[in-house]
Design a protein around this motif. Sequence first.
Motif, PDB file in Angstrom:
ATOM      1  N   VAL A  16       0.838  -1.204   0.000  1.00  0.00           N
ATOM      2  CA  VAL A  16       0.000   0.000   0.000  1.00  0.00           C
ATOM      3  C   VAL A  16       0.871   1.252   0.000  1.00  0.00           C
ATOM      4  CG1 VAL A  16      -1.666   1.336   1.369  1.00  0.00           C
ATOM      5  CG2 VAL A  16      -1.994  -1.122   1.037  1.00  0.00           C
ATOM      6  N   THR A  20       0.520   4.638  -2.152  1.00  0.00           N
ATOM      7  CA  THR A  20       0.107   5.901  -1.536  1.00  0.00           C
ATOM      8  C   THR A  20       1.254   6.857  -1.274  1.00  0.00           C
ATOM      9  OG1 THR A  20       0.238   4.918   0.668  1.00  0.00           O
ATOM     10  CG2 THR A  20      -1.904   4.849  -0.432  1.00  0.00           C
ATOM     11  N   ARG A  44      -5.613  -1.095   0.623  1.00  0.00           N
ATOM     12  CA  ARG A  44      -5.501   0.358   0.752  1.00  0.00           C
ATOM     13  C   ARG A  44      -6.663   0.914   1.577  1.00  0.00           C
ATOM     14  NH1 ARG A  44      -5.387   4.100  -4.480  1.00  0.00           N
ATOM     15  NH2 ARG A  44      -7.584   3.547  -4.432  1.00  0.00           N
TER      16      ARG A  44
END
Length: 90
Positions: A16, A20, A44
């Motif tokens: 993730v 991100t 996520r």
Amino acid sequence: MMGAGNFMDEFKRDAVAQITERGYPVKEVSARLGVSMHSLYAWRRKFTKAVSCDTEKNAEIRRLKRELVRVSEERDILKKATAYFARDAR
């Protein structure tokens, strides 16, 4: 390829983070790690909710600490005023 349930949380968080924090596209991370895009999106959502919950808790703790400092200062002022007026009353 492993099923989504076989990955450790640390692996999921790292995957993730690639999306991100490092800005890699989900499709690229999916191909590189051998994880379905669906799993990455689910991870996520899961880990973003956990972070936002922690952020809210931290904000509440900071607010309460500020309030505690203010109330403690008010208490100290009232103690001094009480002592001052008690001394004058004698």
